[in-house]
Scaffold this active site. Structure first.
Site, PDB file in Angstrom:
ATOM      1  CG  ASP A   1      -0.187  -0.025   2.544  1.00 53.10           C
ATOM      2  OD1 ASP A   1       0.977  -0.461   2.556  1.00 53.10           O
ATOM      3  OD2 ASP A   1      -0.759   0.391   3.564  1.00 53.10           O
ATOM      4  CD  GLU A   2       5.821   1.376   1.813  1.00 53.56           C
ATOM      5  OE1 GLU A   2       6.121   1.653   2.993  1.00 53.56           O
ATOM      6  OE2 GLU A   2       6.621   0.855   1.016  1.00 53.56           O
TER       7      GLU A   2
END
Length: 315
Positions: free
Chosen positions: A212-213
């Site tokens: 989720d980066e």
């Protein structure tokens, strides 16, 4: 017009391959009859438009990388990629792109020869896509981002502009996967990608770094470092506002705030990996500040170590 000039114009007009000339900002200045046949736009419709008119949205970063390489005087040989027709149809093409120079030798634009291959191996196309694209979100991947950042830093070395890297982590994203499953998590990531793309300029680069980066490269912000950081702050705040809107999936709603770290860059004083790591560290400082925060690394290139400072600000 001389006979040679007339013959040259006739060759360009009657060529079976599309021949397109554009400026270094991507504005179309020449469009032959083959380009009209392949893409569906008449010269009157095409000239003056951005070349992004015929570039799929997920490949905007590729076009920006092409312009960066051309600005350095490099040629691109037999690039296999995809483009869009006027009717929205996606077509496979092969392109050779060369820089156009003025009498002083300065690169002022580019000339593209574009053809539709009679056959392109599906496996080769898939490998090309995977080399530069995240398979879930269709954003740029790490490889493509680092290549774009390298090219942009070299260009900024000449122009004196500052850019910025934004390292983004979605707060509480794990709760989405834990409560609703990975399908819901994937849907949230895809929607995040679309929101970020909509909030930025077409030629800025949005990449999925992993999980989720996300990492965003904003180029050509300003020649003044303070103004660059102010603009980066405003962009980050705009992204946080877009990302914290609820995400709906099968009757459920999820909220994912974003922690964002910002690091400016100009030229090649610092290795690109060092710039990424500085933005990553700033993002962790944002998380330590309570999440849904923005942390800016204020180090200016060539500043002394004891002059370094940073700040955190709640969104």
């Amino acid at each position: 017009m001389s006979r040679i000039t007339q013959l040259t114009h006739s060759m360009i007009h009657d060529c079976v391959d599309a021949m397109i000339a554009k400026t270094l900002t991507g504005t179309i200045v020449s469009w032959n009859s083959a380009a009209e046949r392949i893409f569906g736009y008449s010269p009157q419709e095409a000239v003056g438009r951005s070349i992004l008119t015929i570039v799929p949205q997920e490949l905007a970063g590729e076009e920006a990388a092409i312009l960066d390489r051309l600005a350095l005087g490099q040629c691109i040989q037999d690039l296999r990629t995809a483009r869009l027709r006027k009717d929205g149809q996606r077509i496979d093409v092969a392109m050779t792109i060369s820089p156009l120079r003025d009498r002083a030798g300065e690169v002022i634009g580019a000339s593209s020869i574009i053809r539709q291959p009679l056959h392109m191996n599906d496996r080769a196309l898939e490998l090309l896509r995977l080399a530069y694209q995240d398979p879930l979100t269709s954003l740029s991947n790490r490889t493509h981002l680092l290549d774009r950042l390298d090219q942009t830093m070299r260009r900024h070395e000449r122009t004196g502009h500052y850019g910025a890297v934004l390292f983004i982590d979605l707060d509480n994203f794990k709760q989405v996967n834990d409560s609703a499953g990975h399908a819901a998590g994937d849907r949230v990531l895809i929607k995040c990608a679309r929101r970020m793309q909509a909030a930025l300029r077409e030629y800025d680069t949005v990449a999925r770094w992993g999980g989720d980066e996300f990492v965003i490269m904003i180029e050509d912000l300003d020649t003044d470092h303070t103004l660059c950081l102010n603009k980066a702050r405003n962009i980050a705040a705009k992204l946080q506002k877009a990302l914290r809107k609820p995400y709906a999936y099968k009757g459920n709603q999820f909220i994912c705030h974003a922690s964002i770290g910002v690091k400016s860059f100009r030229g090649v004083e610092h290795p690109l990996q060092q710039v990424i790591e500085a933005a990553d560290q700033a993002m962790y400082q944002a998380k330590l500040s309570g999440k849904n925060c923005l942390h800016i690394n204020f180090d200016q290139p060539n500043d002394s170590t004891d002059a370094k400072r940073s700040t955190s600000a709640a969104a």
